[in-house]
Motif scaffolding. Sequence first.
Motif, PDB file in Angstrom:
ATOM      1  N   THR A   5       0.797  -1.226   0.000  1.00 27.32           N
ATOM      2  CA  THR A   5       0.000   0.000   0.000  1.00 27.32           C
ATOM      3  C   THR A   5       0.825   1.270   0.000  1.00 27.32           C
ATOM      4  N   ARG A  13      -4.064  -3.543  -0.733  1.00 27.64           N
ATOM      5  CA  ARG A  13      -4.367  -2.670  -1.865  1.00 27.64           C
ATOM      6  C   ARG A  13      -4.867  -1.325  -1.358  1.00 27.64           C
ATOM      7  N   ARG A  15      -6.632   2.452  -1.027  1.00 26.67           N
ATOM      8  CA  ARG A  15      -7.892   3.117  -1.319  1.00 26.67           C
ATOM      9  C   ARG A  15      -7.594   4.564  -1.649  1.00 26.67           C
ATOM     10  N   GLU A  20      -3.703   8.554  -6.111  1.00 27.51           N
ATOM     11  CA  GLU A  20      -3.147   7.747  -5.035  1.00 27.51           C
ATOM     12  C   GLU A  20      -3.004   6.286  -5.458  1.00 27.51           C
ATOM     13  N   LYS A  21      -4.007   5.768  -6.185  1.00 29.09           N
ATOM     14  CA  LYS A  21      -3.929   4.389  -6.657  1.00 29.09           C
ATOM     15  C   LYS A  21      -2.784   4.210  -7.648  1.00 29.09           C
ATOM     16  N   ALA A  47      -3.331  -0.570 -10.814  1.00 25.56           N
ATOM     17  CA  ALA A  47      -4.107   0.424 -10.063  1.00 25.56           C
ATOM     18  C   ALA A  47      -5.607   0.229 -10.234  1.00 25.56           C
TER      19      ALA A  47
END
Length: 202
Positions: A5, A13, A15, A20-21, A47
Amino acid sequence: MSRPTTASGRSGRPRGGAREKLLAAAARRFYADGVTATGIDTITAEAGVAKMSLYNNFSSKADLVRAYLEARHEEWLGLYRARAARAAGPREGVLAVFDAYADHAASAYERGFRGCGLLNAAAELPAGDEGRSAVRAHKEEVEQLIAGHLSQLLPDRADEARTTAEHLSFLLEGAMARAGLEGDGERVRHARDMAEALLDRL
C-alpha cells in the motif's frame, strides 16, 4: 500474493483517488520490477484505473517516476521523524537515522527487500535526469540530518562533526547496498552498532 500500500511496497491494496492508486501501483511495480521494465499499461492495470486516468494526473511516465521518488522521500522522512521524536538527545538522534533505514529494510515487500528504492531508480535514469537530482537531494538531506545532530553533540568541534557526518553517511549507504544484495536488514543493524561505537568514542 499480498499487495503493498505504501511507497515502499508494503502489503494491502490502497484506497483513494486515481492519483493515489496510480502512485501506489507504481511504487509496487517500480520497486519490485524496476522503473524501465514497468510500463504504463502495467501500472494502470495494477491500479485498476483507465489509462487516461494516468495522463489526467501525470504528464508522462517520467512525471510519475518523479512523483514516486518524492513519495519515497517523504515516506522515509516519516520513519525518521517517528524515531527522532523518541530520541533522548543528539547521540540518539544520529542513531534514529540508522533506525529509520532499518525500519525501511524490515518492511514487508512483495518480492523481498531490494535495498534503497531511490538509488535503485536512480541507477536506471540517465545522467542529468531530474529524478537523479531528486535522489541526490534526498541523500544530501540524510547526511545533513546526521550533521545537525552531531553539531549539537560536538558544539565546539564543527570540522569533526562534518567529517563524522560524512563518515556515517558512507557507512549507512554501504550498509544499505549490501543489505539490498542480501535481501534483509542485517547489514543496516550492524552499521548502527558500528555508528554507536564510533559515537561513544567522540
